[in-house]
Design a protein around this motif. Structure first.
Motif, PDB file in Angstrom:
ATOM      1  N   GLY A  42       7.384  51.079  -9.079  1.00  0.00           N
ATOM      2  CA  GLY A  42       6.000  50.599  -8.603  1.00  0.00           C
ATOM      3  C   GLY A  42       5.273  51.643  -9.331  1.00  0.00           C
ATOM      4  O   GLY A  42       4.094  51.263  -9.754  1.00  0.00           O
ATOM      5  N   ASN A  43       5.523  52.893  -9.134  1.00  0.00           N
ATOM      6  CA  ASN A  43       4.581  53.956 -10.029  1.00  0.00           C
ATOM      7  C   ASN A  43       4.758  54.165 -11.456  1.00  0.00           C
ATOM      8  O   ASN A  43       3.863  54.485 -12.164  1.00  0.00           O
ATOM      9  N   GLY A  46       5.359  49.587 -12.648  1.00  0.00           N
ATOM     10  CA  GLY A  46       4.453  48.697 -12.412  1.00  0.00           C
ATOM     11  C   GLY A  46       4.682  47.417 -11.487  1.00  0.00           C
ATOM     12  O   GLY A  46       5.693  47.270 -10.928  1.00  0.00           O
ATOM     13  N   GLN A  47       3.492  46.619 -11.283  1.00  0.00           N
ATOM     14  CA  GLN A  47       3.568  45.714 -10.170  1.00  0.00           C
ATOM     15  C   GLN A  47       4.689  44.256 -10.767  1.00  0.00           C
ATOM     16  O   GLN A  47       5.484  43.866 -10.029  1.00  0.00           O
ATOM     17  N   SER A 270       1.212  38.949  -8.018  1.00  0.00           N
ATOM     18  CA  SER A 270       0.859  40.035  -6.949  1.00  0.00           C
ATOM     19  C   SER A 270       1.664  39.778  -5.263  1.00  0.00           C
ATOM     20  O   SER A 270       2.072  40.748  -4.796  1.00  0.00           O
ATOM     21  N   ARG A 343       0.720  53.019   0.978  1.00  0.00           N
ATOM     22  CA  ARG A 343       0.352  53.826  -0.011  1.00  0.00           C
ATOM     23  C   ARG A 343       1.744  54.378  -0.788  1.00  0.00           C
ATOM     24  O   ARG A 343       1.526  55.126  -1.729  1.00  0.00           O
ATOM     25  N   THR A 346       2.498  52.225  -3.637  1.00  0.00           N
ATOM     26  CA  THR A 346       1.732  51.972  -4.722  1.00  0.00           C
ATOM     27  C   THR A 346       0.258  52.488  -4.434  1.00  0.00           C
ATOM     28  O   THR A 346      -0.003  52.645  -3.307  1.00  0.00           O
ATOM     29  N   ASP A 347      -0.458  53.018  -5.717  1.00  0.00           N
ATOM     30  CA  ASP A 347      -1.718  53.280  -5.408  1.00  0.00           C
ATOM     31  C   ASP A 347      -2.839  52.234  -5.922  1.00  0.00           C
ATOM     32  O   ASP A 347      -3.981  52.452  -5.964  1.00  0.00           O
ATOM     33  N   ASP A 348      -2.371  51.015  -6.121  1.00  0.00           N
ATOM     34  CA  ASP A 348      -3.048  49.904  -6.469  1.00  0.00           C
ATOM     35  C   ASP A 348      -3.821  49.268  -5.006  1.00  0.00           C
ATOM     36  O   ASP A 348      -3.268  48.753  -4.356  1.00  0.00           O
TER      37      ASP A 348
END
Length: 455
Positions: A42-43, A46-47, A270, A343, A346-348
């Motif tokens: 995830g970091n 990515g998504q 998403s 959190r 992800t930080d999205d």
């Protein structure tokens, strides 16, 4: 007194602790490594990386459940054989398990490579998700046969009275994966391929440890070449009991097929990533119930084989009570600290805001999971595959999949999330009703203490 003989003599609660805690630790480690895997992907990927892993998980579990089903089916036979004082049958069962596991594991691995893209598309790898999903799955497939062997071995090792060794079989891949993830994903910048190689490498290390345990002779099961020769009677019983696990995973995979396609339709990439996070947390919350479920099976199986009916019923009752209480406690913590937990993955901000209410809705009836899992496993342990299959299919097959096909057309994305607690509550009602009816029937039939009907 041998390790397996303790199943018929030590206090039930002591046995449950000895069996369930190592099993729970092993499952916890596997859950943590799955979470760590998702955090790194995830970091640093990515998504789309999270979505790719989410698509691959049910396919991997479906194929590897061959080993799990053979392991549970054979372990049930082995437990009852040891309880009845028939070590030669236990030996022959393990030999048949090895033959079947590797033959089927290799076959499905090959089929996976042949049909890789159509299979991934079927499970929701659409649009931008397809590329990274193919990269990830093509590497994961390499380790499927050894993963199947590890899952098979884990159940057998527990059945012969070595829960701590069975725990290590699950802990080894978790530790290896957590070590390799930062090295391959971050240091070597391998992205989704790095995550896949870390996971595949962990499968091989787990299988190596399990193989060493059997070769060392500590299991107390001595194999000869003739034990590897398939026996129609053993395979029939083994696959009958083990098919419950395979069907369960098959239904779970069908669930993901329906779920991923619905998520893509009503929420896009998403929403698949949202469920990827929810699924990882679900694995963590279910750890106590799964640990107690696995820990109770060899105790039930041995005492059933030894015709110690009171111990069988006491194990079932205590396992359900303990699993429900512990699951409810963890569930409360998850519900309170939901935003903080999300959190970590992800930080999205938009992904966090979408995941928090969805996770809380999906988890509403989670404490009831223990009842569902333990009741089905109980019937597997005593060799009643039809009852086990019925209870296995209640949540996903009878309730969740139909709800996912109906509710989203009315409530769209919210209809997907609310389907989970409705299915949990409905299946719990079915399971407890079936258990109460069956136990009442058994007590009525219990005229003579040695009657097999009293099981």
């Amino acid at each position: 007194m041998s390790n397996s003989e303790a199943f018929g003599k030590e206090p039930i609660n002591t046995l449950l602790r000895k069996q369930s805690i190592p099993s729970g630790i092993g499952i916890l480690m596997l859950s943590i490594y799955g979470i760590v895997d998702t955090i790194f992907v995830g970091n640093y990927v990515g998504q789309l990386g999270i979505a790719a892993i989410t698509v691959v998980i049910p396919i991997t579990f479906l194929i590897s459940s061959i080993g799990m089903g053979i392991g549970i089916g054979g372990a049930s036979i082995i437990s009852r054989a040891l309880g009845a004082g028939k070590p030669s049958k236990a030996n022959h069962t393990l030999g048949n398990q090895l033959t079947a596991t590797f033959a089927l594991g290799i076959l499905f691995c090959v089929l996976g490579f042949v049909f890789i893209e159509p299979m991934l598309k079927l499970f929701g790898a659409k649009g931008d998700i397809l590329g990274p999903t193919v990269e990830y799955f093509s590497i994961i497939l390499i380790g499927i046969p050894v993963l199947a062997f590890s899952m098979m071995s884990n159940n057998v090792i527990r059945a012969v009275g070595y829960p701590k060794v069975a725990m290590v079989v699950m802990v080894v891949p978790a530790i290896v994966n957590m070590i390799l993830d930062p090295i391959l994903i971050v240091y070597f910048n391998m992205g989704i391929e790095g995550a896949a190689w870390a996971t595949t490498g962990s499968y091989f290390m787990s299988a190596t440890y399990a193989a060493y345990f059997f070769i060392s002779g500590k299991a107390g099961i001595k194999l000869s070449l003739k034990d590897l020769v398939p026996s129609s009677s053993i395979n029939k019983e083994m696959f009958s009991i083990g098919s419950v696990t395979f069907v369960r995973q098959g239904v779970v995979s069908l669930l993901f097929l329906v779920l991923n396609n619905s998520l893509f339709k009503y929420g896009g990439e998403s929403s698949i990533a949202v469920y990827g996070i929810i699924n990882r947390m679900m694995m963590l919350v279910n750890v106590p119930a799964l640990g107690i479920t696995q820990g109770s099976m060899p105790i039930v199986g041995y005492n059933f084989g030894a015709k110690l009916w009171k111990r069988v019923r006491l194990t079932l009752r205590n396992a359900i009570i303990a699993g429900t209480i512990i699951s409810a406690s963890i569930y409360a913590l998850i519900m309170i600290f939901t935003p903080q937990i999300i959190r970590i993955f992800t930080d999205d901000i938009s992904l966090i805001n979408e995941t928090v209410p969805a996770l809380r809705t999906v988890f509403l009836a989670t404490p009831l999971i223990a009842l569902q899992l333990i009741s089905s496993a109980y019937y597997q342990a005593i060799g009643k595959s039809r009852s086990a299959l019925l209870l296995t299919l209640t949540k996903q097959g009878f309730f969740l999949i139909p709800l996912l096909l109906i509710l989203p057309s009315i409530y769209e994305l919210n209809g997907i999330w609310v389907s989970f607690p409705i299915a949990d509550i409905s299946s719990a009602i079915v399971c407890i009703s079936y258990l109460l009816y069956d136990q009442k029937r058994i007590l009525i039939q219990q005229k003579a203490p040695n009657s097999i009907q009293t099981a």
